[in-house]
Design an enzyme around this catalytic site. Structure first.
Site, PDB file in Angstrom:
ATOM      1  N   LYS A  88      22.653  50.154  27.090  1.00 52.70           N
ATOM      2  CA  LYS A  88      21.417  50.874  25.918  1.00 52.70           C
ATOM      3  C   LYS A  88      21.078  50.139  25.588  1.00 52.70           C
ATOM      4  CE  LYS A  88      25.210  54.552  25.920  1.00 52.70           C
ATOM      5  NZ  LYS A  88      26.595  55.283  24.492  1.00 52.70           N
ATOM      6  N   GLN A  99      29.758  53.338  19.072  1.00 55.12           N
ATOM      7  CA  GLN A  99      30.624  53.689  20.819  1.00 55.12           C
ATOM      8  C   GLN A  99      31.950  53.568  21.242  1.00 55.12           C
ATOM      9  OE1 GLN A  99      28.470  53.782  24.490  1.00 55.12           O
ATOM     10  NE2 GLN A  99      29.919  53.733  24.629  1.00 55.12           N
ATOM     11  N   ASP A 124      25.253  60.873  18.270  1.00 53.52           N
ATOM     12  CA  ASP A 124      25.194  60.695  19.124  1.00 53.52           C
ATOM     13  C   ASP A 124      26.241  62.724  18.924  1.00 53.52           C
ATOM     14  OD1 ASP A 124      26.094  59.147  21.365  1.00 53.52           O
ATOM     15  OD2 ASP A 124      27.550  58.603  19.975  1.00 53.52           O
TER      16      ASP A 124
HETATM   17  N1  L37 Z   1      26.598  58.234  23.517  1.00 56.80           N
HETATM   18  N2  L37 Z   1      28.226  57.689  24.981  1.00 56.80           N
HETATM   19  C1  L37 Z   1      27.613  57.741  23.770  1.00 56.80           C
HETATM   20  N3  L37 Z   1      29.202  57.807  23.070  1.00 56.80           N
HETATM   21  C2  L37 Z   1      30.267  57.089  23.201  1.00 56.80           C
HETATM   22  O1  L37 Z   1      30.723  57.039  21.962  1.00 56.80           O
HETATM   23  N4  L37 Z   1      31.188  56.995  24.738  1.00 56.80           N
HETATM   24  C3  L37 Z   1      30.507  56.842  24.419  1.00 56.80           C
HETATM   25  C4  L37 Z   1      29.212  56.879  25.291  1.00 56.80           C
HETATM   26  N5  L37 Z   1      29.781  57.385  26.732  1.00 56.80           N
HETATM   27  C5  L37 Z   1      29.042  57.044  27.752  1.00 56.80           C
HETATM   28  O2  L37 Z   1      27.960  55.837  27.267  1.00 56.80           O
HETATM   29  N6  L37 Z   1      29.032  56.682  28.754  1.00 56.80           N
HETATM   30  C6  L37 Z   1      28.051  56.187  30.206  1.00 56.80           C
HETATM   31  C7  L37 Z   1      29.242  56.649  30.944  1.00 56.80           C
HETATM   32  C8  L37 Z   1      27.630  55.721  32.455  1.00 56.80           C
HETATM   33  C9  L37 Z   1      26.913  55.574  31.849  1.00 56.80           C
HETATM   34  C10 L37 Z   1      26.795  55.073  30.996  1.00 56.80           C
HETATM   35  C11 L37 Z   1      26.598  55.934  29.578  1.00 56.80           C
HETATM   36  C12 L37 Z   1      25.751  54.460  33.228  1.00 56.80           C
HETATM   37  O3  L37 Z   1      24.663  54.708  33.573  1.00 56.80           O
HETATM   38  N7  L37 Z   1      26.816  55.095  34.388  1.00 56.80           N
HETATM   39  C13 L37 Z   1      26.078  54.306  35.392  1.00 56.80           C
HETATM   40  C14 L37 Z   1      26.719  53.096  36.138  1.00 56.80           C
HETATM   41  C15 L37 Z   1      27.007  51.601  35.604  1.00 56.80           C
HETATM   42  C16 L37 Z   1      28.000  50.957  36.322  1.00 56.80           C
HETATM   43  O4  L37 Z   1      27.841  50.396  37.462  1.00 56.80           O
HETATM   44  O5  L37 Z   1      29.215  51.654  35.675  1.00 56.80           O
HETATM   45  C17 L37 Z   1      25.593  55.662  36.405  1.00 56.80           C
HETATM   46  O6  L37 Z   1      24.623  55.287  37.424  1.00 56.80           O
HETATM   47  O7  L37 Z   1      26.786  56.484  36.328  1.00 56.80           O
END
Ligand code: L37
Ligand code: NAP
Length: 284
Positions: free
Chosen positions: A54, A98, A121
């Site tokens: 982020k 988070q 959020d």
């Molecule tokens: N806004 N999001 C917000 N607030 C929170 O309190 N927990 C939480 C939340 N969740 C969150 O950030 N989830 C999230 C999940 C996956 C990704 C980003 C954010 C993401 O980019 N995932 C990648 C893989 C990353 C990895 O290698 O693990 C994807 O391509 O899915």
């Protein structure tokens, strides 16, 4: 049209590009640089990764991020006073705590302490209420990302039957409200739903948000459906998978999001979008 993979990574990249231009004009025309405060409590490995991603995404589009990384034993009072300070900080347009928080902290108290006009959020009851009444201020990032993937992919939502599996406050429930606002007929399933396979087989649009690796087999999915897989699960070998068995679903569906590279990158892009919206409201 079968077997199209919805490329969330690319759609998120394009969105960040558009946001970057928006941030540049905000800065040039109004001398305002959007600011996001990111609070991480404790050492959850996934949360650490997401927070890092982020902050990196903020830097890419020109949003200033204010990072607050606090130890596991942070008290609820200490976290509340940080939030009160950020609520009154003029350079901060969005506050993200988070989740999940360590068990000794009451998550709902923290969520309710965030000023609703900085709640990027969208989890504050005020914002959940506005979403439910159809006049949202901040939309929750992951659900909004799901809707954005459908919109960009040209998927008609109005009048279609959407089945959402999972009813959490951060994904399932708000995604159901947003699909309803777009005039889908919505079925919301959860762990007490009977005949889950039969419910899922009725879906023109399936949103899976349960957190169970490849729980939904391809055979349950209606041929020609569109599948948004929110689940992020880690297999024993360390690789990621969704809640839907992607390999089985792909030949049956009109379109499907992969994991990784589907909803995850959109969650971050929508957070940036909410932060820019927060900053724009400041000058309006
Ligand atoms: N806004 N999001 C917000 N607030 C929170 O309190 N927990 C939480 C939340 N969740 C969150 O950030 N989830 C999230 C999940 C996956 C990704 C980003 C954010 C993401 O980019 N995932 C990648 C893989 C990353 C990895 O290698 O693990 C994807 O391509 O899915
Ligand atoms: P959660 O709070 O654990 O909620 C899970 C929901 O799924 C609950 O409503 C639960 O039902 C339901 N459920 C669990 N097992 C089920 C089953 N076998 N059949 C039917 N319903 C079942 O999870 P969440 O926070 O919503 O997250 C869900 C998934 O999405 C996780 O994998 C998470 O990592 C992922 N996620 C991804 C992103 C992203 O950006 N891509 C963002 C957030 C979360 P009950 O209510 O009855 O318990």
């Amino acid at each position: 049209m079968t077997g199209n993979i919805i490329d969330g990574k690319e759609i998120a990249r394009q969105l960040r590009g558009a946001l970057r231009s928006q941030v540049q004009s905000l800065t040039a025309e109004h001398a305002v640089t959007p600011g996001l405060a990111v609070i991480l409590v404790g050492s959850n490995a996934a949360s650490q990764l997401y927070v890092r991603m982020k902050k990196q995404a903020c830097a890419e589009v020109g949003i200033t991020s204010f990072s607050h990384e606090l130890p596991d034993d942070t008290t609820e009072d200490a976290l509340l006073s940080l939030i009160y300070t950020l609520n009154n900080h003029p350079a901060v347009h969005g506050i993200l705590v988070q989740l999940p928080l360590p068990p000794h902290i009451h998550t709902q108290r923290i969520v309710e302490a965030i000023s609703p006009d900085k709640d990027v959020d969208g989890f504050h009851p005020h914002n959940m209420g506005l979403l439910a009444t159809g006049t949202p201020l901040f939309r929750p990032c992951t659900p909004w990302g799901c809707l954005e993937l459908l919109r960009v992919s040209g998927v008609e939502v109005a009048g279609r039957h959407a089945v959402v599996v999972g009813r959490s406050n951060i994904v399932g429930k708000p995604v159901a409200l947003m699909l309803l606002a777009e005039h889908a007929t919505v079925t919301l399933c959860h762990s007490r739903t009977t005949h889950l396979a039969q419910q899922i087989s009725q879906a023109d649009i399936l949103v899976a948000a349960i957190g169970q690796p490849e729980k939904i087999p391809g055979a349950w999915i209606k041929p020609g459906a569109v599948v948004i897989d929110v689940g992020i699960n880690r297999r024993a070998d360390g690789t990621l998978c969704g809640d839907v068995c992607f390999a089985e679903a792909l030949p049956r569906v009109a379109a499907i999001t992969p994991v990784p590279g589907g909803v995850g990158p959109m969650t971050i892009a929508m957070l940036l979008k909410n932060t820019v919206l927060g900053a724009e409201r400041c000058i309006a």
